[in-house]
Write a protein that holds these residues in place. Sequence first.
Motif, PDB file in Angstrom:
ATOM      1  N   TYR A  74       6.006  -9.433   2.071  1.00 53.33           N
ATOM      2  CA  TYR A  74       5.380  -8.180   1.649  1.00 53.33           C
ATOM      3  C   TYR A  74       3.930  -8.174   2.138  1.00 53.33           C
ATOM      4  O   TYR A  74       3.174  -9.096   1.842  1.00 53.33           O
ATOM      5  N   PHE A  75       3.542  -7.142   2.834  1.00 55.17           N
ATOM      6  CA  PHE A  75       2.151  -7.031   3.270  1.00 55.17           C
ATOM      7  C   PHE A  75       1.723  -5.579   3.252  1.00 55.17           C
ATOM      8  O   PHE A  75       2.291  -4.726   3.939  1.00 55.17           O
ATOM      9  N   SER A  76       0.712  -5.303   2.446  1.00 53.50           N
ATOM     10  CA  SER A  76       0.136  -3.960   2.337  1.00 53.50           C
ATOM     11  C   SER A  76      -1.266  -4.005   2.951  1.00 53.50           C
ATOM     12  O   SER A  76      -2.224  -4.424   2.285  1.00 53.50           O
ATOM     13  N   PRO A  77      -1.415  -3.621   4.202  1.00 51.06           N
ATOM     14  CA  PRO A  77      -2.673  -3.817   4.922  1.00 51.06           C
ATOM     15  C   PRO A  77      -3.866  -3.068   4.338  1.00 51.06           C
ATOM     16  O   PRO A  77      -5.021  -3.447   4.584  1.00 51.06           O
ATOM     17  N   PHE A  78      -3.630  -2.010   3.559  1.00 49.67           N
ATOM     18  CA  PHE A  78      -4.736  -1.228   3.021  1.00 49.67           C
ATOM     19  C   PHE A  78      -5.067  -1.594   1.568  1.00 49.67           C
ATOM     20  O   PHE A  78      -5.904  -0.939   0.943  1.00 49.67           O
ATOM     21  N   LEU A  79      -4.431  -2.637   1.054  1.00 46.94           N
ATOM     22  CA  LEU A  79      -4.665  -3.032  -0.340  1.00 46.94           C
ATOM     23  C   LEU A  79      -6.134  -3.369  -0.602  1.00 46.94           C
ATOM     24  O   LEU A  79      -6.717  -2.914  -1.585  1.00 46.94           O
ATOM     25  N   PHE A  80      -6.728  -4.187   0.267  1.00 47.56           N
ATOM     26  CA  PHE A  80      -8.110  -4.623   0.054  1.00 47.56           C
ATOM     27  C   PHE A  80      -9.056  -3.424  -0.038  1.00 47.56           C
ATOM     28  O   PHE A  80      -9.915  -3.348  -0.928  1.00 47.56           O
ATOM     29  N   PHE A  81      -8.882  -2.461   0.835  1.00 48.71           N
ATOM     30  CA  PHE A  81      -9.766  -1.295   0.852  1.00 48.71           C
ATOM     31  C   PHE A  81      -9.540  -0.425  -0.382  1.00 48.71           C
ATOM     32  O   PHE A  81     -10.487   0.162  -0.919  1.00 48.71           O
ATOM     33  N   ARG A  82      -8.292  -0.371  -0.844  1.00 49.36           N
ATOM     34  CA  ARG A  82      -8.006   0.405  -2.057  1.00 49.36           C
ATOM     35  C   ARG A  82      -8.657  -0.248  -3.279  1.00 49.36           C
ATOM     36  O   ARG A  82      -9.151   0.446  -4.177  1.00 49.36           O
ATOM     37  N   LEU A  83      -8.662  -1.560  -3.310  1.00 47.63           N
ATOM     38  CA  LEU A  83      -9.308  -2.273  -4.409  1.00 47.63           C
ATOM     39  C   LEU A  83     -10.809  -1.974  -4.437  1.00 47.63           C
ATOM     40  O   LEU A  83     -11.398  -1.802  -5.511  1.00 47.63           O
ATOM     41  N   ILE A  84     -11.434  -1.913  -3.279  1.00 48.69           N
ATOM     42  CA  ILE A  84     -12.862  -1.600  -3.209  1.00 48.69           C
ATOM     43  C   ILE A  84     -13.117  -0.192  -3.750  1.00 48.69           C
ATOM     44  O   ILE A  84     -14.110   0.052  -4.451  1.00 48.69           O
ATOM     45  N   ILE A  85     -12.218   0.726  -3.454  1.00 47.95           N
ATOM     46  CA  ILE A  85     -12.369   2.104  -3.938  1.00 47.95           C
ATOM     47  C   ILE A  85     -12.192   2.174  -5.452  1.00 47.95           C
ATOM     48  O   ILE A  85     -12.992   2.790  -6.168  1.00 47.95           O
ATOM     49  N   ASP A  86     -11.157   1.518  -5.971  1.00 50.12           N
ATOM     50  CA  ASP A  86     -10.822   1.627  -7.399  1.00 50.12           C
ATOM     51  C   ASP A  86     -11.628   0.689  -8.284  1.00 50.12           C
ATOM     52  O   ASP A  86     -11.799   0.953  -9.474  1.00 50.12           O
ATOM     53  N   ARG A  87     -12.059  -0.446  -7.753  1.00 48.12           N
ATOM     54  CA  ARG A  87     -12.862  -1.450  -8.465  1.00 48.12           C
ATOM     55  C   ARG A  87     -12.258  -1.894  -9.810  1.00 48.12           C
ATOM     56  O   ARG A  87     -12.935  -1.819 -10.854  1.00 48.12           O
ATOM     57  N   PRO A  88     -11.013  -2.357  -9.832  1.00 46.95           N
ATOM     58  CA  PRO A  88     -10.474  -2.882 -11.099  1.00 46.95           C
ATOM     59  C   PRO A  88     -11.179  -4.160 -11.514  1.00 46.95           C
ATOM     60  O   PRO A  88     -11.666  -4.922 -10.668  1.00 46.95           O
ATOM     61  N   ASP A  89     -11.258  -4.408 -12.830  1.00 47.47           N
ATOM     62  CA  ASP A  89     -11.877  -5.626 -13.350  1.00 47.47           C
ATOM     63  C   ASP A  89     -10.901  -6.792 -13.343  1.00 47.47           C
ATOM     64  O   ASP A  89     -11.298  -7.947 -13.175  1.00 47.47           O
ATOM     65  N   VAL A  90      -9.623  -6.482 -13.580  1.00 49.27           N
ATOM     66  CA  VAL A  90      -8.566  -7.501 -13.592  1.00 49.27           C
ATOM     67  C   VAL A  90      -7.375  -6.960 -12.818  1.00 49.27           C
ATOM     68  O   VAL A  90      -7.013  -5.789 -12.975  1.00 49.27           O
ATOM     69  N   ILE A  91      -6.777  -7.821 -12.009  1.00 48.74           N
ATOM     70  CA  ILE A  91      -5.571  -7.447 -11.275  1.00 48.74           C
ATOM     71  C   ILE A  91      -4.451  -8.364 -11.710  1.00 48.74           C
ATOM     72  O   ILE A  91      -4.591  -9.593 -11.644  1.00 48.74           O
ATOM     73  N   VAL A  92      -3.371  -7.779 -12.176  1.00 47.64           N
ATOM     74  CA  VAL A  92      -2.172  -8.544 -12.523  1.00 47.64           C
ATOM     75  C   VAL A  92      -1.222  -8.421 -11.346  1.00 47.64           C
ATOM     76  O   VAL A  92      -0.750  -7.322 -11.031  1.00 47.64           O
ATOM     77  N   THR A  93      -0.947  -9.547 -10.691  1.00 48.27           N
ATOM     78  CA  THR A  93      -0.175  -9.496  -9.460  1.00 48.27           C
ATOM     79  C   THR A  93       1.021 -10.428  -9.506  1.00 48.27           C
ATOM     80  O   THR A  93       0.982 -11.482 -10.154  1.00 48.27           O
ATOM     81  N   GLU A  94       2.094 -10.024  -8.845  1.00 45.28           N
ATOM     82  CA  GLU A  94       3.223 -10.932  -8.668  1.00 45.28           C
ATOM     83  C   GLU A  94       2.731 -12.189  -7.966  1.00 45.28           C
ATOM     84  O   GLU A  94       1.842 -12.132  -7.117  1.00 45.28           O
ATOM     85  N   GLY A  95       3.347 -13.322  -8.299  1.00 42.77           N
ATOM     86  CA  GLY A  95       2.872 -14.604  -7.796  1.00 42.77           C
ATOM     87  C   GLY A  95       3.352 -14.971  -6.419  1.00 42.77           C
ATOM     88  O   GLY A  95       2.977 -14.363  -5.415  1.00 42.77           O
ATOM     89  N   GLU A  96       4.215 -15.986  -6.361  1.00 44.41           N
ATOM     90  CA  GLU A  96       4.596 -16.607  -5.096  1.00 44.41           C
ATOM     91  C   GLU A  96       5.122 -15.619  -4.052  1.00 44.41           C
ATOM     92  O   GLU A  96       4.752 -15.690  -2.879  1.00 44.41           O
ATOM     93  N   ILE A  97       5.983 -14.704  -4.453  1.00 46.90           N
ATOM     94  CA  ILE A  97       6.607 -13.816  -3.471  1.00 46.90           C
ATOM     95  C   ILE A  97       5.615 -12.835  -2.858  1.00 46.90           C
ATOM     96  O   ILE A  97       5.879 -12.233  -1.829  1.00 46.90           O
ATOM     97  N   ASN A  98       4.451 -12.712  -3.479  1.00 45.09           N
ATOM     98  CA  ASN A  98       3.463 -11.731  -3.038  1.00 45.09           C
ATOM     99  C   ASN A  98       2.227 -12.405  -2.438  1.00 45.09           C
ATOM    100  O   ASN A  98       1.153 -11.820  -2.411  1.00 45.09           O
ATOM    101  N   PHE A  99       2.379 -13.659  -1.947  1.00 44.34           N
ATOM    102  CA  PHE A  99       1.197 -14.454  -1.630  1.00 44.34           C
ATOM    103  C   PHE A  99       0.353 -13.854  -0.500  1.00 44.34           C
ATOM    104  O   PHE A  99      -0.874 -14.021  -0.486  1.00 44.34           O
ATOM    105  N   ILE A 100       0.959 -13.133   0.436  1.00 40.74           N
ATOM    106  CA  ILE A 100       0.162 -12.547   1.524  1.00 40.74           C
ATOM    107  C   ILE A 100      -0.795 -11.494   0.965  1.00 40.74           C
ATOM    108  O   ILE A 100      -1.999 -11.498   1.259  1.00 40.74           O
ATOM    109  N   ASN A 101      -0.280 -10.595   0.136  1.00 35.23           N
ATOM    110  CA  ASN A 101      -1.148  -9.595  -0.496  1.00 35.23           C
ATOM    111  C   ASN A 101      -2.148 -10.239  -1.446  1.00 35.23           C
ATOM    112  O   ASN A 101      -3.254  -9.706  -1.650  1.00 35.23           O
TER     113      ASN A 101
END
Length: 388
Positions: A74-101
């Motif tokens: 799984y790779f979402s190339p625009f994730l990093f830029f979206r995080l900068i826009i939204d500025r969440p304080d905490v991100i809950v993310t899937e673990g091992e299967i999502n390691f690239i993101n």
Amino acid sequence: MKIAFFQPYMANWRIQFLEYFINKSKHEIIVYDGGFSSKKDDKSVTGNNADFNFHKFISLSFVFEFRGQPYPVYFSPFLFFRLIIDRPDVIVTEGEINFINNFSIWLYCILFDKKYVWWSLGKVITRKKNVINKLLDPFVNFLLFRSSCVMARNSQAKKYYLDKGIPDERIIVAPNSMDDERALREVESDLLSSLIKKKGSRKVILYVGALVSTKRPADLIDMLEQHVNKLERDYELWYVGAGPIENDLKRRVVERGLDNRVRFFGKVFDGVGSYFSVADVVVVPGLGGLVINHAMIFGTPVVSRPADGTEKDLIIDGITGYIVNDYDNSALAMAVDTLLCSENSAEMRQQVLSHVQKNWNIKIMYDRAMECIMDANATPIIKNIHKK
């Protein structure tokens, strides 16, 4: 506080939890959908009428196989830029299967002094380590130890992370649960009446899930044959689900002369609780986990082989069901028969209900998730280890 959830894909059960979390939480919640779908009938949030807003990414997603084991990418190339826009304080993310993101999430947290929660099942017990794992483990561990909390889906997952060296106080078990109140509301009276008539005086063995080889649904046909021919029981087997081996299963049923003992109901989402209500036992012959909780919401006992670890938390031998630790179909048949022939079936159903109500439900899941997220003193796990 602004909390973001990132999911590579949105299955129905995950949508239920996010809806519950958003409705109960007083914080601002953002949901990111990676948009991955492994099937033509899209599993993503856009195909499931979720009752919340979300941002769906354009992603590069595929699955490759190595030595018979699937490895999703799984790779979402625009994730990093979206995080900068939204500025969440905490991100809950899937673990091992999502390691690239998760590299994008880690970089964002480093640059903006935020934190992320590692949400995972750990290791599926039936998966074998190979060269792919040896190559990827250093990258996965790098990210794992830089999270602020590990939210394990069951006790087996917690043990896996303890063995990896994660401090006990940084692992919280948030039981992977269905929304029990919602599940109970979805029982359809007309369907329930119809199923009761179909059942008649027979006892029903129920399988709910995809009809794929990894879940071993074909073993239940062998098991039923032993019940009918050797034990002379008046049992019926019901399949609720669809998948690539459905036609093969139907062929086997006819070849064994069991076509008057097996019913195929196809894929069911709405109203599946009616099937759990009518069944006398649910059997999990291969991979699975959430179905155990789903069945027990309706007081239905479960017989399971090693699944995803959920069985160890929910199934107490002779009280809420039975665990069969090998793949001998005769052993599976005997466990099911022992349960169905028990004189304490009504008492067992009460024990099942009591166990999930006290120990394994979406309310507890929510509270544990908030405990992980709201740890005000949370720092990356690796720093806590270094302090020791």
